[in-house]
Design a protein around this motif. Structure first.
Motif, PDB file in Angstrom:
ATOM      1  N   SER A 209      41.144  64.731  90.571  1.00 42.95           N
ATOM      2  CA  SER A 209      40.103  64.833  89.275  1.00 42.95           C
ATOM      3  C   SER A 209      40.865  64.055  88.117  1.00 42.95           C
ATOM      4  O   SER A 209      40.158  63.406  87.309  1.00 42.95           O
ATOM      5  N   ASP A 210      42.022  64.450  87.780  1.00 39.08           N
ATOM      6  CA  ASP A 210      42.846  63.826  86.785  1.00 39.08           C
ATOM      7  C   ASP A 210      42.711  62.236  86.774  1.00 39.08           C
ATOM      8  O   ASP A 210      42.870  61.745  85.706  1.00 39.08           O
ATOM      9  N   ARG A 211      42.684  61.797  87.779  1.00 41.14           N
ATOM     10  CA  ARG A 211      42.667  60.373  87.962  1.00 41.14           C
ATOM     11  C   ARG A 211      41.155  59.911  87.893  1.00 41.14           C
ATOM     12  O   ARG A 211      40.983  58.311  88.120  1.00 41.14           O
TER      13      ARG A 211
ATOM     14  N   ALA B 153      42.548  68.719  92.118  1.00 40.70           N
ATOM     15  CA  ALA B 153      42.807  68.576  90.545  1.00 40.70           C
ATOM     16  C   ALA B 153      43.969  67.200  90.252  1.00 40.70           C
ATOM     17  O   ALA B 153      43.231  66.749  89.412  1.00 40.70           O
ATOM     18  N   ALA B 154      44.537  66.848  91.327  1.00 36.95           N
ATOM     19  CA  ALA B 154      45.331  65.541  90.992  1.00 36.95           C
ATOM     20  C   ALA B 154      44.352  64.387  91.197  1.00 36.95           C
ATOM     21  O   ALA B 154      44.507  63.556  90.183  1.00 36.95           O
TER      22      ALA B 154
END
Length: 109
Positions: free
Chosen positions: A47-49, A44-45
């Protein structure tokens, strides 16, 4: 990412984003105390970027030196662009600090 996940990665030799981007999910799952929740938080971290771990193409898959260099250069370009945006918006003192950092990287704006 949470401090717990960052510390867990660091204890296993993954101390930079570039290090993490050269890992596969299967590599991380082999570390002690890494389960589905930890893997989900990492994914998730990233993917956020707009990033992701390497695909799990099999246990023998390893990125080539060319791929590793490409990842490193892409991140350097992103870092320099970010520094340029910060430099344009901040004080002369901050710009001087950024210029010093860029000089250490051998880069200019």
């Amino acid at each position: 990412m949470s401090g717990r996940v960052s510390n867990l990665l660091a204890r296993n030799g993954i101390t930079t984003l570039a290090d993490l981007l050269l890992c596969r999910r299967i590599d991380l799952a082999a570390f002690p105390l890494v389960g589905a929740g930890t893997l989900g938080e990492i994914a998730a971290a990233l993917s956020d970027r707009g990033l992701a771990l390497l695909p799990d193409h099999g246990s023998e898959f390893r990125p080539s030196l060319h791929d590793q260099l490409r990842v490193a250069l892409e991140h350097r370009v992103v870092l320099i662009a970010l520094i340029a945006r910060i430099r344009a918006a901040d004080t002369p003192e901050i710009r001087d600090d950024i210029d010093t950092t860029l000089a250490r990287l051998g880069a200019t704006l």
